[in-house]
Every structure is written in C-alpha cells, then in structure tokens.
Design an enzyme around this catalytic site. Sequence first.
Site, PDB file in Angstrom:
ATOM      1  N   TYR A   1       0.858  -1.191   0.000  1.00 22.84           N
ATOM      2  CA  TYR A   1       0.000   0.000   0.000  1.00 22.84           C
ATOM      3  C   TYR A   1       0.894   1.241   0.000  1.00 22.84           C
ATOM      4  O   TYR A   1       0.859   2.080   0.891  1.00 22.84           O
ATOM      5  CB  TYR A   1      -1.002  -0.004   1.170  1.00 22.84           C
TER       6      TYR A   1
ATOM      7  N   HIS B   1       3.150   4.602  -0.734  1.00 24.77           N
ATOM      8  CA  HIS B   1       2.885   6.037  -0.869  1.00 24.77           C
ATOM      9  C   HIS B   1       4.212   6.743  -1.177  1.00 24.77           C
ATOM     10  O   HIS B   1       5.260   6.069  -1.309  1.00 24.77           O
ATOM     11  CB  HIS B   1       2.230   6.588   0.404  1.00 24.77           C
TER      12      HIS B   1
ATOM     13  N   HIS C   1       7.392   5.744   0.667  1.00 25.93           N
ATOM     14  CA  HIS C   1       8.092   4.556   0.164  1.00 25.93           C
ATOM     15  C   HIS C   1       8.880   4.892  -1.106  1.00 25.93           C
ATOM     16  O   HIS C   1       9.993   4.411  -1.304  1.00 25.93           O
ATOM     17  CB  HIS C   1       7.098   3.441  -0.183  1.00 25.93           C
TER      18      HIS C   1
ATOM     19  N   GLY D   1      12.630   3.988   6.704  1.00 24.69           N
ATOM     20  CA  GLY D   1      12.161   5.344   6.950  1.00 24.69           C
ATOM     21  C   GLY D   1      12.365   5.784   8.393  1.00 24.69           C
ATOM     22  O   GLY D   1      12.250   4.981   9.332  1.00 24.69           O
TER      23      GLY D   1
ATOM     24  N   ASP E   1       9.519   5.435  11.336  1.00 29.92           N
ATOM     25  CA  ASP E   1       9.579   4.304  12.270  1.00 29.92           C
ATOM     26  C   ASP E   1      10.942   4.363  12.953  1.00 29.92           C
ATOM     27  O   ASP E   1      11.819   3.521  12.720  1.00 29.92           O
ATOM     28  CB  ASP E   1       9.384   2.995  11.499  1.00 29.92           C
TER      29      ASP E   1
HETATM   30  O1  PAF Z   1       8.203  -0.734   8.134  1.00 32.50           O
HETATM   31  C1  PAF Z   1       7.592  -1.698   7.622  1.00 32.50           C
HETATM   32  O2  PAF Z   1       6.851  -1.544   6.653  1.00 32.50           O
HETATM   33  C2  PAF Z   1       7.772  -3.088   8.214  1.00 32.50           C
HETATM   34  O3  PAF Z   1       7.895  -3.036   9.596  1.00 32.50           O
HETATM   35  C3  PAF Z   1       8.939  -3.873   7.580  1.00 32.50           C
HETATM   36  C4  PAF Z   1      10.270  -3.213   7.838  1.00 32.50           C
HETATM   37  C5  PAF Z   1       8.709  -3.999   6.077  1.00 32.50           C
HETATM   38  C6  PAF Z   1       8.998  -5.286   8.170  1.00 32.50           C
HETATM   39  O4  PAF Z   1       7.816  -5.994   7.948  1.00 32.50           O
END
Ligand code: PAF
Length: 272
Positions: free
Chosen positions: A23, A25, A28, A138, A141
Amino acid sequence: MQARSLALRREGRRIGFVPTMGYLHDGHMALVRLARARSDIVVVSIFVNPTQFGPQEDLAKYPRDFERDEALCREAGTDIVFYPEAKDIYLTGHSVYVVEESLSRGLCGATRPGHFRGVATVVAKLFNIVLPDVAVFGEKDGQQLRVIRRMVRDLNFPVEIVAGPTVREPDGLAMSSRNKYLGPEERRQALCLRRALDRAEALTRDGVRETGSIRAAMQQVIAEAPLARVDYIEIVDDATLEPVKTVARPAMAALAVFVGKTRLIDNTVLRP
Ligand code: PAF
C-alpha cells in the site's frame, strides 16, 4: 529470489533493498529513490508480516493493492518486486526468531508486545533471501530503524542501513499506509501528532530542557483533539532509547496516538 540475488552478486551488481508492507505512498517512493541512487539493482519486497501484528491488531484489514504497488515500484525505478506469501516465509514448524533485547523494550515495544521480534525476524529473513548490499528504512519508524541497525551490528549482517527522512503530506501529517483508515474529521485531527512535535521542537529551541514540561505540553496539544487518545508520548535518548529527564544530548520525542481506531506514530529528534 535468493538464487537471483546470488547470480546478480556474482556478476558484481550492487543490490539495494526497500522492505515494505505494501500500500505504497510517496514516503516509500522516496526510499526507493535512495536505494536507486546507491545500487545497480533495486528490490522492493511487499509482505504484510503476520508476526509483527498483535492478536487484536489490523493484520486482516491492512490495506493491500498489489497492482497499484507494482506500477508505483516500476515508475520509481524498481527492478524486482518480491511479493512472497506468508506460507513461503514462515514454513510449518518455524521456531527461530530474532529478539533485540534493549532498544525494543520501550515505546512501541511496550505497547505492542512481540512487535519488534516480528520485525527483526522478518527483516533478518528478507536480508538472507534478498542479500542486499544496502537497505533503506524510513525515519518515521524511528525505533524500528534503530532496532534494525542494532541487529545488523550485533549479528554481523553485511548490509549498509540508510535512513530516509519522513515524508509528510502538505499539511504536515507523516505519510503512512494507515492514513487510509482515517475519516475526514479524523484526518483533520490527526494533525495533532505533528503539532505536538512542533511544540516540543519550539520549546527546545526556547531553551526548555526538562522533558517533563515538554511532554506535558505535547499531551496538552493532543488533548485539544477530541478524537485522539494517547498510546504513549516519550522523550528518550536518541542512541539508547532510554527515557531522559533533560534534553542534554540529542533526544527523540516520539508518540503513538489513536485517532479514532487508527494508531499513528511520529517522532522528531530534539537537539539542545
Ligand atoms: O516498516 C515496515 O513496513 C515493516 O515493519 C517492515 C520493515 C517492512 C517489516 O515488515
């Protein structure tokens, strides 16, 4: 995927990797561009990892749209989209996990027990499958980024970790796949996260150092949004993620807030 990566590495190609849960955006896409600039081959994985969701969380309804994601990946210069199924990642009887025991204790680790065990495990597995030279995560997180860096250091993964700055909507809301869950009024009130961080930054700039006062001010901002409910608001040492009483060194102000039923996170680094 692993056979392909091994072949690419034998040809001397540098592999850049962006792990995602799909999904996608613009946040990403910015990570993909960072990977693109640092490698010959860019791999994006799309895998909604079941082991990082708690039993009451949104695994079943996590948004998915593979066709759209694949098109976005191609536009941003991705060479390989790795889209495994859960049964191929977690074989029957799977019993080995990766546990980070320090940085993952507080913040999201405290309110989402087992979350970082799931994240570290799947990222380790994806690194072993994709065999990247460089992987991009990113800063939104922030705790995840630090846990992954620690895992790479402590388990000697030969992978360079690159951090991508948080990408925001024009009004300041951090981009997240979960923003899709927000109704119009929730979307408006979701701005309280960014506002709380702005307040923390402004107080630090004005010379306030006691984290108690900064947290109280952040709490006050969230309280002004009636649909918002604090999961946590913390100010922690940027390196150890231990709570700090004063901002004497770089400290991460991090918060998780439910807006309606949607849990959103954001953070900023406060510098004295
Ligand atoms: O940040 C995320 O989208 C997820 O935690 C990751 C790093 C892809 C692990 O599933």
